[in-house]
Design a protein around this motif. Structure first.
Motif, PDB file in Angstrom:
ATOM      1  N   GLN A   1     -18.609  -7.703  74.457  1.00  0.00           N
ATOM      2  CA  GLN A   1     -18.624  -9.148  74.272  1.00  0.00           C
ATOM      3  C   GLN A   1     -19.056  -9.520  72.867  1.00  0.00           C
ATOM      4  OE1 GLN A   1     -21.230 -10.675  77.404  1.00  0.00           O
ATOM      5  NE2 GLN A   1     -19.433 -11.398  78.516  1.00  0.00           N
ATOM      6  N   GLN A   2     -18.570 -10.661  72.425  1.00  0.00           N
ATOM      7  CA  GLN A   2     -19.043 -11.302  71.214  1.00  0.00           C
ATOM      8  C   GLN A   2     -19.487 -12.720  71.558  1.00  0.00           C
ATOM      9  OE1 GLN A   2     -15.401 -10.683  68.778  1.00  0.00           O
ATOM     10  NE2 GLN A   2     -16.784  -9.788  67.279  1.00  0.00           N
ATOM     11  N   ARG A   3     -20.257 -13.310  70.650  1.00  0.00           N
ATOM     12  CA  ARG A   3     -20.667 -14.698  70.818  1.00  0.00           C
ATOM     13  C   ARG A   3     -20.294 -15.489  69.580  1.00  0.00           C
ATOM     14  NH1 ARG A   3     -26.741 -17.063  72.203  1.00  0.00           N
ATOM     15  NH2 ARG A   3     -26.207 -19.273  71.914  1.00  0.00           N
ATOM     16  N   TYR A   4     -19.758 -16.663  69.799  1.00  0.00           N
ATOM     17  CA  TYR A   4     -19.422 -17.576  68.705  1.00  0.00           C
ATOM     18  C   TYR A   4     -20.663 -18.375  68.324  1.00  0.00           C
ATOM     19  CZ  TYR A   4     -17.700 -21.870  66.533  1.00  0.00           C
ATOM     20  OH  TYR A   4     -17.526 -22.940  65.706  1.00  0.00           O
ATOM     21  N   TYR A   5     -20.944 -18.416  67.019  1.00  0.00           N
ATOM     22  CA  TYR A   5     -22.056 -19.205  66.494  1.00  0.00           C
ATOM     23  C   TYR A   5     -21.517 -20.271  65.541  1.00  0.00           C
ATOM     24  CZ  TYR A   5     -25.288 -15.602  68.204  1.00  0.00           C
ATOM     25  OH  TYR A   5     -26.001 -14.727  69.002  1.00  0.00           O
ATOM     26  N   PRO A   6     -21.706 -21.551  65.847  1.00  0.00           N
ATOM     27  CA  PRO A   6     -21.315 -22.600  64.899  1.00  0.00           C
ATOM     28  C   PRO A   6     -22.092 -22.441  63.587  1.00  0.00           C
ATOM     29  CG  PRO A   6     -21.817 -23.527  67.052  1.00  0.00           C
ATOM     30  CD  PRO A   6     -22.278 -22.103  67.086  1.00  0.00           C
ATOM     31  N   LEU A   7     -21.518 -22.956  62.512  1.00  0.00           N
ATOM     32  CA  LEU A   7     -22.133 -22.796  61.197  1.00  0.00           C
ATOM     33  C   LEU A   7     -23.548 -23.364  61.161  1.00  0.00           C
ATOM     34  CD1 LEU A   7     -21.938 -21.885  58.266  1.00  0.00           C
ATOM     35  CD2 LEU A   7     -20.842 -24.069  57.727  1.00  0.00           C
ATOM     36  N   ALA A   8     -23.775 -24.510  61.790  1.00  0.00           N
ATOM     37  CA  ALA A   8     -25.112 -25.108  61.779  1.00  0.00           C
ATOM     38  C   ALA A   8     -26.135 -24.170  62.409  1.00  0.00           C
ATOM     39  CB  ALA A   8     -25.095 -26.443  62.507  1.00  0.00           C
ATOM     40  N   GLN A   9     -25.742 -23.478  63.477  1.00  0.00           N
ATOM     41  CA  GLN A   9     -26.642 -22.544  64.145  1.00  0.00           C
ATOM     42  C   GLN A   9     -26.915 -21.333  63.251  1.00  0.00           C
ATOM     43  OE1 GLN A   9     -25.130 -21.523  67.996  1.00  0.00           O
ATOM     44  NE2 GLN A   9     -27.090 -20.751  68.757  1.00  0.00           N
TER      45      GLN A   9
ATOM     46  N   LEU B   1     -23.962  -9.672  68.180  1.00  0.00           N
ATOM     47  CA  LEU B   1     -25.316 -10.033  68.577  1.00  0.00           C
ATOM     48  C   LEU B   1     -25.197 -11.252  69.478  1.00  0.00           C
ATOM     49  CD1 LEU B   1     -26.965  -9.655  65.067  1.00  0.00           C
ATOM     50  CD2 LEU B   1     -27.171  -8.057  66.986  1.00  0.00           C
ATOM     51  N   THR B   2     -25.268 -11.055  70.761  1.00  0.00           N
ATOM     52  CA  THR B   2     -24.911 -12.117  71.702  1.00  0.00           C
ATOM     53  C   THR B   2     -26.100 -12.970  72.133  1.00  0.00           C
ATOM     54  OG1 THR B   2     -25.087 -10.536  73.533  1.00  0.00           O
ATOM     55  CG2 THR B   2     -22.901 -10.885  72.576  1.00  0.00           C
ATOM     56  N   CYS B   3     -27.264 -12.710  71.575  1.00  0.00           N
ATOM     57  CA  CYS B   3     -28.461 -13.504  71.840  1.00  0.00           C
ATOM     58  C   CYS B   3     -28.942 -14.076  70.506  1.00  0.00           C
ATOM     59  CB  CYS B   3     -29.538 -12.631  72.475  1.00  0.00           C
ATOM     60  SG  CYS B   3     -31.166 -13.393  72.579  1.00  0.00           S
ATOM     61  N   GLU B   4     -29.244 -15.365  70.475  1.00  0.00           N
ATOM     62  CA  GLU B   4     -29.667 -15.985  69.220  1.00  0.00           C
ATOM     63  C   GLU B   4     -30.934 -15.339  68.674  1.00  0.00           C
ATOM     64  OE1 GLU B   4     -30.338 -20.368  67.168  1.00  0.00           O
ATOM     65  OE2 GLU B   4     -30.003 -20.211  69.323  1.00  0.00           O
ATOM     66  N   ASP B   5     -31.828 -14.897  69.535  1.00  0.00           N
ATOM     67  CA  ASP B   5     -33.030 -14.202  69.068  1.00  0.00           C
ATOM     68  C   ASP B   5     -32.661 -12.920  68.331  1.00  0.00           C
ATOM     69  OD1 ASP B   5     -34.700 -16.144  70.049  1.00  0.00           O
ATOM     70  OD2 ASP B   5     -35.195 -15.059  71.898  1.00  0.00           O
ATOM     71  N   ASP B   6     -31.630 -12.220  68.810  1.00  0.00           N
ATOM     72  CA  ASP B   6     -31.172 -11.008  68.131  1.00  0.00           C
ATOM     73  C   ASP B   6     -30.591 -11.336  66.761  1.00  0.00           C
ATOM     74  OD1 ASP B   6     -31.961  -9.389  70.205  1.00  0.00           O
ATOM     75  OD2 ASP B   6     -29.961  -9.220  71.096  1.00  0.00           O
ATOM     76  N   LEU B   7     -29.846 -12.445  66.673  1.00  0.00           N
ATOM     77  CA  LEU B   7     -29.289 -12.859  65.396  1.00  0.00           C
ATOM     78  C   LEU B   7     -30.412 -13.154  64.406  1.00  0.00           C
ATOM     79  CD1 LEU B   7     -26.634 -13.630  63.854  1.00  0.00           C
ATOM     80  CD2 LEU B   7     -27.079 -15.989  64.583  1.00  0.00           C
TER      81      LEU B   7
ATOM     82  N   ASP C   1     -10.642 -12.881  76.318  1.00  0.00           N
ATOM     83  CA  ASP C   1     -10.810 -14.133  77.042  1.00  0.00           C
ATOM     84  C   ASP C   1     -12.046 -14.827  76.500  1.00  0.00           C
ATOM     85  OD1 ASP C   1     -10.248 -16.131  78.862  1.00  0.00           O
ATOM     86  OD2 ASP C   1     -11.450 -15.215  80.443  1.00  0.00           O
ATOM     87  N   VAL C   2     -12.066 -16.161  76.558  1.00  0.00           N
ATOM     88  CA  VAL C   2     -13.172 -16.953  76.027  1.00  0.00           C
ATOM     89  C   VAL C   2     -13.729 -17.839  77.122  1.00  0.00           C
ATOM     90  CG1 VAL C   2     -13.864 -18.688  74.325  1.00  0.00           C
ATOM     91  CG2 VAL C   2     -12.179 -16.945  73.700  1.00  0.00           C
ATOM     92  N   GLN C   3     -15.026 -17.787  77.297  1.00  0.00           N
ATOM     93  CA  GLN C   3     -15.737 -18.687  78.203  1.00  0.00           C
ATOM     94  C   GLN C   3     -16.829 -19.371  77.386  1.00  0.00           C
ATOM     95  OE1 GLN C   3     -14.819 -19.311  81.282  1.00  0.00           O
ATOM     96  NE2 GLN C   3     -13.199 -17.740  81.308  1.00  0.00           N
ATOM     97  N   ARG C   4     -16.582 -20.630  77.028  1.00  0.00           N
ATOM     98  CA  ARG C   4     -17.491 -21.390  76.160  1.00  0.00           C
ATOM     99  C   ARG C   4     -17.672 -20.634  74.848  1.00  0.00           C
ATOM    100  NH1 ARG C   4     -22.457 -23.917  79.440  1.00  0.00           N
ATOM    101  NH2 ARG C   4     -22.517 -25.107  77.492  1.00  0.00           N
ATOM    102  N   ASP C   5     -18.884 -20.142  74.549  1.00  0.00           N
ATOM    103  CA  ASP C   5     -19.131 -19.457  73.280  1.00  0.00           C
ATOM    104  C   ASP C   5     -19.036 -17.940  73.396  1.00  0.00           C
ATOM    105  OD1 ASP C   5     -19.561 -21.885  72.054  1.00  0.00           O
ATOM    106  OD2 ASP C   5     -21.740 -21.799  72.253  1.00  0.00           O
ATOM    107  N   TRP C   6     -18.579 -17.453  74.524  1.00  0.00           N
ATOM    108  CA  TRP C   6     -18.541 -16.011  74.775  1.00  0.00           C
ATOM    109  C   TRP C   6     -17.104 -15.500  74.715  1.00  0.00           C
ATOM    110  CZ3 TRP C   6     -23.063 -13.315  75.430  1.00  0.00           C
ATOM    111  CH2 TRP C   6     -24.218 -14.084  75.612  1.00  0.00           C
ATOM    112  N   VAL C   7     -16.926 -14.396  74.022  1.00  0.00           N
ATOM    113  CA  VAL C   7     -15.615 -13.757  73.890  1.00  0.00           C
ATOM    114  C   VAL C   7     -15.684 -12.386  74.548  1.00  0.00           C
ATOM    115  CG1 VAL C   7     -13.805 -12.976  72.318  1.00  0.00           C
ATOM    116  CG2 VAL C   7     -15.252 -14.942  71.692  1.00  0.00           C
ATOM    117  N   ARG C   8     -14.823 -12.166  75.515  1.00  0.00           N
ATOM    118  CA  ARG C   8     -14.761 -10.882  76.202  1.00  0.00           C
ATOM    119  C   ARG C   8     -13.583 -10.068  75.675  1.00  0.00           C
ATOM    120  NH1 ARG C   8     -11.512  -9.207  80.016  1.00  0.00           N
ATOM    121  NH2 ARG C   8     -10.713 -11.331  80.331  1.00  0.00           N
ATOM    122  N   HIS C   9     -13.837  -8.806  75.362  1.00  0.00           N
ATOM    123  CA  HIS C   9     -12.798  -7.905  74.872  1.00  0.00           C
ATOM    124  C   HIS C   9     -12.627  -6.736  75.844  1.00  0.00           C
ATOM    125  CE1 HIS C   9     -12.691  -9.456  70.634  1.00  0.00           C
ATOM    126  NE2 HIS C   9     -13.926  -9.817  70.945  1.00  0.00           N
TER     127      HIS C   9
END
Length: 246
Positions: A201-209, A113-119, A168-176
């Motif tokens: 793609q995947q998105r990294y979410y910090p625990l606080a988020q 879920l690469t959009c926080e609204d989707d999460l 590959d990783v660009q900031r919080d984005w992971v490309r597969h």
């Protein structure tokens, strides 16, 4: 969100050979009497963990977007004698036939879920499936994984399948980028392989988020551990969490 790994269903288990299914099983067994629970496995893939849970749970549901994945999962359940209800659904629009005591989402499924609204939407949908006091157990990519995935390359060679996986990783984005060569038949004594390719793609979410999104859905974080307790949250490859619907 696109249907992921649909073309890869036949080789998905090889791709997920190192998935922590056994660790998840032990984690849940240590905390719950599974035979007294109604359980939903969200983003269940080919049902490896779902079937093990289904053999113990009072009632079990497996949910995935991919019909191809669920076809394999259903065959696995029949072979194991596990009674499981299979549903083809998007986790953001989850609708179960009954409320459950425990919902799980494992193996980084939430990071797709690469959009926080989707999460947040997925968390709300999952919260609505839980009974009062019900628990949502899940994992997400940990901080250490980002370092591993930066310009990462893996390959696996077996008799029936060859897998090539580049990240590959660009900031919080992971490309597969995943390419597989799956053996389909032999011609004149020589193996013939089918090429399968997917990019996502995947998105990294910090625990606080993650915690903020849970709270917005009415879920309270009650446990967060790194790699099933082997690492701290700050140094974990995988964050393993539980949240309760009060």
């Amino acid at each position: 969100m696109a249907v992921l790994y649909d073309a890869f269903a036949d080789v998905y288990d090889a791709l997920m050979a190192d998935a922590p299914y056994a660790e998840w099983q032990a984690f849940l067994e240590e905390r719950y009497r599974l035979d007294s629970l109604d359980i939903a496995d969200i983003g269940c893939g080919t049902g490896v963990l779902t079937v093990e849970l289904g053999r113990q749970a009072r009632f079990c549901i497996g949910v995935d977007q991919s019909e191809a994945m669920l076809s394999i999962a259903q065959e696995r359940a029949m072979a194991a004698g596990a009674r499981i209800v299979w549903l083809t659904q998007d986790m953001r629009e989850l609708r179960l036939p009954r409320p459950v005591d425990l919902a799980i989402a494992t193996c980084d499924v939430l990071n797709y879920l690469t959009c926080e609204d989707d999460l947040r939407q997925a968390f709300r949908a999952i919260a609505n499936t839980l009974r009062n006091g019900g628990v949502f157990a899940f994992d997400v990519i940990g901080p250490a994984r980002l370092d591993v995935l930066q310009h990462g390359y893996w390959h696996q060679v077996d008799d029936d399948v060859v897998l090539l996986h580049e990240t590959d990783v660009q900031r919080d984005w992971v490309r597969h980028e995943v390419v597989a060569f799956a053996r389909v038949q032999e011609v004149a004594g020589e193996p013939l392989y089918r090429r399968i390719e997917e990019r996502h793609q995947q998105r990294y979410y910090p625990l606080a988020q993650v915690q903020e999104a849970l709270a917005a859905a009415g879920l309270q974080l009650i446990e967060a551990t790194g790699d099933f307790g082997r690492q701290s949250v700050e140094t974990a490859d995988r964050l393993v969490c539980r949240a309760v619907r009060p």
